[in-house]
Write an enzyme that holds these catalytic residues in place. Structure first.
Site, PDB file in Angstrom:
ATOM      1  N   HIS A  13      -8.871   5.207  -1.599  1.00 27.29           N
ATOM      2  CA  HIS A  13      -8.764   5.433  -0.492  1.00 27.29           C
ATOM      3  C   HIS A  13      -9.053   6.113   0.570  1.00 27.29           C
ATOM      4  O   HIS A  13      -9.845   6.481   0.109  1.00 27.29           O
ATOM      5  CB  HIS A  13      -7.483   5.559  -1.034  1.00 27.29           C
ATOM      6  CG  HIS A  13      -6.216   4.425  -1.379  1.00 27.29           C
ATOM      7  ND1 HIS A  13      -5.205   3.908  -0.635  1.00 27.29           N
ATOM      8  CD2 HIS A  13      -6.110   4.675  -2.506  1.00 27.29           C
ATOM      9  CE1 HIS A  13      -4.399   2.857  -1.736  1.00 27.29           C
ATOM     10  NE2 HIS A  13      -5.208   3.283  -2.812  1.00 27.29           N
ATOM     11  N   GLY A  14      -8.589   5.625   1.611  1.00 19.26           N
ATOM     12  CA  GLY A  14      -9.606   6.645   2.997  1.00 19.26           C
ATOM     13  C   GLY A  14     -11.017   6.387   2.830  1.00 19.26           C
ATOM     14  O   GLY A  14     -12.149   6.919   3.420  1.00 19.26           O
ATOM     15  N   ASP A  38       2.909   4.607  -5.590  1.00 21.06           N
ATOM     16  CA  ASP A  38       2.503   5.707  -5.447  1.00 21.06           C
ATOM     17  C   ASP A  38       3.205   6.870  -5.974  1.00 21.06           C
ATOM     18  O   ASP A  38       3.993   7.551  -4.778  1.00 21.06           O
ATOM     19  CB  ASP A  38       1.960   5.815  -4.164  1.00 21.06           C
ATOM     20  CG  ASP A  38       1.285   7.282  -3.539  1.00 21.06           C
ATOM     21  OD1 ASP A  38       1.385   8.092  -4.817  1.00 21.06           O
ATOM     22  OD2 ASP A  38       1.210   7.433  -2.246  1.00 21.06           O
ATOM     23  N   ASP A  95       1.112  -1.098   0.566  1.00 23.16           N
ATOM     24  CA  ASP A  95      -0.132  -0.413   0.214  1.00 23.16           C
ATOM     25  C   ASP A  95       0.850   1.139   0.329  1.00 23.16           C
ATOM     26  O   ASP A  95       2.045   1.519   1.039  1.00 23.16           O
ATOM     27  CB  ASP A  95      -0.842  -0.422   0.957  1.00 23.16           C
ATOM     28  CG  ASP A  95      -1.763   1.266   1.187  1.00 23.16           C
ATOM     29  OD1 ASP A  95      -2.556   1.349   0.085  1.00 23.16           O
ATOM     30  OD2 ASP A  95      -2.274   1.811   2.305  1.00 23.16           O
ATOM     31  N   HIS A  96       0.831   2.397  -0.885  1.00 24.35           N
ATOM     32  CA  HIS A  96       1.726   3.519  -1.122  1.00 24.35           C
ATOM     33  C   HIS A  96       2.905   3.091  -0.865  1.00 24.35           C
ATOM     34  O   HIS A  96       3.471   3.509   0.023  1.00 24.35           O
ATOM     35  CB  HIS A  96       1.021   4.109   0.482  1.00 24.35           C
ATOM     36  CG  HIS A  96      -0.693   4.647   0.179  1.00 24.35           C
ATOM     37  ND1 HIS A  96      -0.247   5.693  -0.800  1.00 24.35           N
ATOM     38  CD2 HIS A  96      -1.634   4.869   0.667  1.00 24.35           C
ATOM     39  CE1 HIS A  96      -1.617   6.412  -0.944  1.00 24.35           C
ATOM     40  NE2 HIS A  96      -2.723   5.543  -0.190  1.00 24.35           N
ATOM     41  N   VAL A 100      -9.449   0.204   4.287  1.00 23.29           N
ATOM     42  CA  VAL A 100      -9.935   0.385   4.763  1.00 23.29           C
ATOM     43  C   VAL A 100      -8.806   0.577   6.104  1.00 23.29           C
ATOM     44  O   VAL A 100      -8.463  -1.090   6.364  1.00 23.29           O
ATOM     45  CB  VAL A 100     -11.583  -0.140   5.900  1.00 23.29           C
ATOM     46  CG1 VAL A 100     -10.761   0.345   6.915  1.00 23.29           C
ATOM     47  CG2 VAL A 100     -12.209  -0.377   4.508  1.00 23.29           C
ATOM     48  N   HIS A 123      -7.068  10.171   4.301  1.00 19.37           N
ATOM     49  CA  HIS A 123      -7.016   8.973   4.745  1.00 19.37           C
ATOM     50  C   HIS A 123      -7.309   9.364   6.393  1.00 19.37           C
ATOM     51  O   HIS A 123      -7.511  11.304   6.698  1.00 19.37           O
ATOM     52  CB  HIS A 123      -5.482   8.879   4.759  1.00 19.37           C
ATOM     53  CG  HIS A 123      -4.962   8.142   3.503  1.00 19.37           C
ATOM     54  ND1 HIS A 123      -4.224   9.042   2.717  1.00 19.37           N
ATOM     55  CD2 HIS A 123      -5.044   7.312   2.952  1.00 19.37           C
ATOM     56  CE1 HIS A 123      -4.016   8.319   2.093  1.00 19.37           C
ATOM     57  NE2 HIS A 123      -4.243   6.895   2.202  1.00 19.37           N
ATOM     58  N   THR A 161      -7.764   2.801   9.663  1.00 21.76           N
ATOM     59  CA  THR A 161      -7.994   3.463  10.479  1.00 21.76           C
ATOM     60  C   THR A 161      -9.627   3.172  11.423  1.00 21.76           C
ATOM     61  O   THR A 161      -8.926   3.169  12.491  1.00 21.76           O
ATOM     62  CB  THR A 161      -8.556   4.960   9.720  1.00 21.76           C
ATOM     63  OG1 THR A 161      -7.711   5.786   8.948  1.00 21.76           O
ATOM     64  CG2 THR A 161      -8.684   5.914  11.060  1.00 21.76           C
TER      65      THR A 161
END
Length: 287
Positions: free
Chosen positions: A207-208, A106, A85-86, A230, A178, A232
């Site tokens: 995202h976020g 990214d 991720d990222h 997902v 995010h 947070t």
């Protein structure tokens, strides 16, 4: 089941107007919780590591081995995608070498021409090994491991060029951020999503995904979003369940301080949340 790449799974999601969830792992408990949710719902699942989480856990190879061995130990039979991720350019190259099934490059913080060129390089390296690639156009709001985005809307022309570079899915900025969404957040830009989905046929990534109202997520999926990230919310429910366990004094009852007991409520909370999000995304069961 051995790990798989995400190309066909997300292509089917785009065509079928549903999404597959992407959930970040941070340790063994997170890994077990996410995999359990996929198995209990009999749906494919994507488990991913950010650069920061991978560093914390001991490196990309360790993370990959952890997921592979946990899949085996838990007798997971649903498709599982292991994803970066990222990732920046170096991280994406390392994960390709290590053997991740899917990587995100990214390059949104680079000049667009450089983002485009490096995306092409990562696509070539990854596809040579049967690995899926996610690219990003426009920044995602908030912060992810030091990568800060203001939540801008993706430029449609840039998105078209980046999609033409050959990634298997494309992360787009449509007002999403995010972290925890502020009270004055204006919501997703469905107008921009409609523009993007009209000209880009590969799966689109949101995202976020933590904190976006259910109705907005469902609408976004109906318009072309095929992968929803997902993270947070998993952190929040884990912290809440752990805090309640300690505040209730359960850590002081018998061997309640044993980490296997201490982490159990939080781990279950993650599984419950992931199962709920799978229902939101209308992810179909594996046939």
């Amino acid at each position: 089941m051995s790990l798989v790449n995400g190309t066909e799974i997300f292509k089917a999601a785009r065509e079928g107007h549903y999404a597959v969830g992407a959930f970040n792992t941070n340790n063994l408990e997170w890994t077990r919780a996410i995999l359990a949710a996929g198995q209990e719902t009999n749906t494919p699942i994507l488990i991913q590591t950010s650069m920061g989480a991978a560093k914390y856990m001991g490196g990309y190879e360790l993370c990959l081995n952890l997921v592979e061995q946990t899949v085996k130990a838990m007798n997971i039979t649903v498709p599982v995608i292991m994803h970066l991720d990222h990732g920046n350019y170096e991280a994406a190259k390392e994960c390709i070498e290590v053997g991740y099934n899917s990587v995100m490059f990214d390059g949104h913080d680079l000049p667009f021409a450089e983002n485009l060129e490096k995306t092409k390089e990562i696509v070539a390296l990854a596809h040579a090994k049967g690995i899926s690639v996610e690219a990003e156009v426009g920044s995602i709001g908030g912060e992810e491991d030091g990568i800060v985005g203001a939540g801008e809307l993706a430029d449609v022309e840039e998105a078209k060029q980046l999609a033409a570079a050959g990634p298997d899915y494309l992360a787009v900025g449509i007002g999403n951020i995010h972290g925890v969404y502020p009270a004055n957040w204006k919501g997703l830009s469905f107008e921009r999503l409609e523009e993007l989905a009209a000209v880009i046929k590969i799966p689109l990534v949101l995202h976020g995904g933590s904190g976006i109202p259910k109705e907005q997520i469902i609408k976004a999926i109906s318009m072309g979003i095929s992968k929803v990230n997902v993270n947070t919310e998993c952190q929040l429910v884990f912290a809440k369940a752990t805090r309640e366990y300690i505040q209730a004094g359960k850590d002081q009852q018998g061997k309640g301080f044993d980490p296997r007991k201490l982490f159990a409520p939080g781990t279950q909370a993650i599984t419950d949340l992931v199962k709920e999000r799978i229902e939101w995304f209308s992810t179909p069961e594996v046939k």
